[in-house]
Enzyme design. Structure first.
Site, PDB file in Angstrom:
ATOM      1  N   TYR A 158       0.824  -1.213   0.000  1.00 13.66           N
ATOM      2  CA  TYR A 158       0.000   0.000   0.000  1.00 13.66           C
ATOM      3  C   TYR A 158       0.860   1.267   0.000  1.00 13.66           C
ATOM      4  CZ  TYR A 158      -4.044  -2.984   1.055  1.00 13.66           C
ATOM      5  OH  TYR A 158      -5.019  -3.946   1.000  1.00 13.66           O
ATOM      6  N   ASP A 169     -11.125  -8.661   7.497  1.00 14.12           N
ATOM      7  CA  ASP A 169     -12.527  -8.560   7.064  1.00 14.12           C
ATOM      8  C   ASP A 169     -13.171  -9.947   7.050  1.00 14.12           C
ATOM      9  OD1 ASP A 169     -12.326  -5.842   6.730  1.00 14.12           O
ATOM     10  OD2 ASP A 169     -13.299  -5.830   4.765  1.00 14.12           O
ATOM     11  N   LYS A 208       3.558 -15.434   2.406  1.00 10.45           N
ATOM     12  CA  LYS A 208       3.538 -16.221   1.165  1.00 10.45           C
ATOM     13  C   LYS A 208       4.993 -16.517   0.827  1.00 10.45           C
ATOM     14  CE  LYS A 208       1.272 -18.000  -2.333  1.00 10.45           C
ATOM     15  NZ  LYS A 208       0.455 -19.197  -2.192  1.00 10.45           N
ATOM     16  N   ASP A 264      -2.900 -18.348   1.650  1.00 13.02           N
ATOM     17  CA  ASP A 264      -4.018 -19.074   1.024  1.00 13.02           C
ATOM     18  C   ASP A 264      -4.584 -20.103   1.995  1.00 13.02           C
ATOM     19  OD1 ASP A 264      -1.454 -20.008   0.626  1.00 13.02           O
ATOM     20  OD2 ASP A 264      -1.839 -20.928  -1.313  1.00 13.02           O
ATOM     21  N   ASP A 293      -5.380  -6.763   5.799  1.00 13.38           N
ATOM     22  CA  ASP A 293      -6.578  -6.047   5.352  1.00 13.38           C
ATOM     23  C   ASP A 293      -7.655  -7.067   4.973  1.00 13.38           C
ATOM     24  OD1 ASP A 293      -8.202  -4.028   4.537  1.00 13.38           O
ATOM     25  OD2 ASP A 293      -7.065  -3.467   2.765  1.00 13.38           O
TER      26      ASP A 293
END
Ligand code: NAD
Length: 359
Positions: free
Chosen positions: A145, A254, A194, A226, A250
């Site tokens: 970001y 959620d 990852k 994943d 992020d």
């Protein structure tokens, strides 16, 4: 009891931000009287409303005023009215700037299922039997970001790129937040990356493993993003503290929020050095329901409780608010996002009033 004073930057923002913040401030005013503590509010505009008022989403003056306060209490930012603003001019960019300028590198998002709301969770009862009590510790001012990005034309082909990068120090400081949080909880950290594909994740994993040696009582395991996305819905009770980077955090937070039934229930806080914190619900400005008096104000009310606890050391007052919320839920009052058959449907203002009565 000694009287104390705190200065709070209040940033309701856009959409439902104003409605839910109004309810939380009513609660803070009552807490102020009950616990003989004065809250001085500094009302500020950030986001779309700031673009409308001053032509930019975050002004230097607003940032300066935020810095002068003891904590920042934020509603939500953004909305379709400002969707045509590009890149750095977008309201959401103001939020990123605010976090980085204030050095708030750690975002903590507790995800707990209230017993009273188990039926609102989309998970089967059997998956909720062992409870869900997760703290997501997300790195907030680094990674993709904030990395180099651009849109270019190469050999006549339009191409866009964003860069994920982390320094050793950035990983180290967020890892300490996760391990220290775990020491106060069930002493387990799951670090999510990852590392099978990304160099930045391999550095992440190496540094987290190194930091873990300073916390021998905390059990550390690593998991690929994943797999983590899958494990969160397959067996959420296996998680205590989840430590992860900006983008994975992020998305996962959620996902985790939905396990609890509604995004409208979850609060979060962002911290850097010291006790300064930024407190906000995890949801956005919900333009689809703004101005209708149906938004759930509880995430914002619980954010106020967190502010009292973590920035002002008012743990008893924070518990008071949490218990008030539980009591209201126990009595069957629900905003529409958490409503089920047999419960009493109430609006934003009514929910605020009900919590107020319980304090
Ligand atoms: P959102 O979180 O605003 O809404 C997602 C869904 O959840 C919507 O259906 C909404 O009605 C519902 N919802 C959210 N909060 C609720 C509440 N308190 N009570 C009941 N229902 C609630 O996400 P979005 O729709 O993707 O984004 C809307 C705007 O908010 C965008 O401009 C986005 O950029 C911005 N946003 C801001 C923040 C922030 O300020 N921290 C975070 C996320 C999104």
């Amino acid at each position: 009891m000694n009287s104390r004073e705190f200065k709070i930057a209040v940033v309701p923002g856009d959409g439902i931000g104003m409605e839910i913040t109004e309810q939380a401030l009513k609660i803070l005013n009552k807490i102020s009287k009950k616990y003989h503590t004065k809250f001085n509010y500094v009302n500020l505009k950030v986001g779309g409303c700031s673009i409308d008022a001053y032509g930019e989403a975050l002004t230097e003056e607003t940032l300066k005023k935020c810095r002068e306060c003891d904590a920042l209490f934020l509603g939500a930012i953004g909305g379709p009215k400002w969707d045509n603003f590009l890149g750095d001019k977008r309201p959401e960019k103001a939020l990123l700037t605010l976090r980085s300028e204030l050095g708030l590198y750690a975002n903590l998002r507790p995800t707990k299922v209230f017993d009273e709301l188990k039926s609102a969770s989309p998970l089967k009862d059997s998956l909720l039997e062992n409870g869900i009590d997760i703290l997501v510790v997300r790195e907030l001012i680094g990674g993709i970001y904030f990395g180099k990005r651009g849109t270019v034309i190469e050999d006549g082909i339009e191409k866009a790129y964003d860069t994920e990068s982390y320094t050793l120090e950035e990983v180290e400081r967020i890892a300490h937040v996760a391990f220290e949080s775990a020491m106060k909880r069930r002493k387990k950290v799951t670090s999510i990356d990852k590392a099978n594909v990304l160099d930045s994740s391999r550095l992440w994993r190496k540094v987290v493993t190194e930091v873990s040696k300073e916390y021998p009582k905390v059990q550390l395991n690593h998991m690929y993003i994943d797999n983590a996305a899958m494990q969160l819905v397959r067996d959420p009770s296996q998680f205590d503290v989840i430590l992860t980077n900006n983008i994975f955090g992020d998305i996962l937070s959620d996902e985790a929020s939905m396990l609890t039934g509604s995004i409208g229930m979850l609060a979060s806080w962002s911290v850097g050095k010291g006790t300064y914190g930024m407190y906000e619900p995890i949801h956005g400005s919900a333009p689809d329901i703004a101005g209708k008096n149906i938004a759930n104000p509880l995430a914002q009310i619980l954010s106020a409780a967190m502010m009292l606890d973590y920035s002002f050391n008012m743990t008893e007052a924070a518990k008071d608010i949490e218990n008030a919320v539980k009591n209201v839920l126990r009595k069957g009052y629900r905003t529409v996002d958490i409503w089920i058959e047999g419960m009493i449907n109430v609006g934003t203002k009514e929910m605020g009033e009900l919590v107020l009565e319980e304090i």
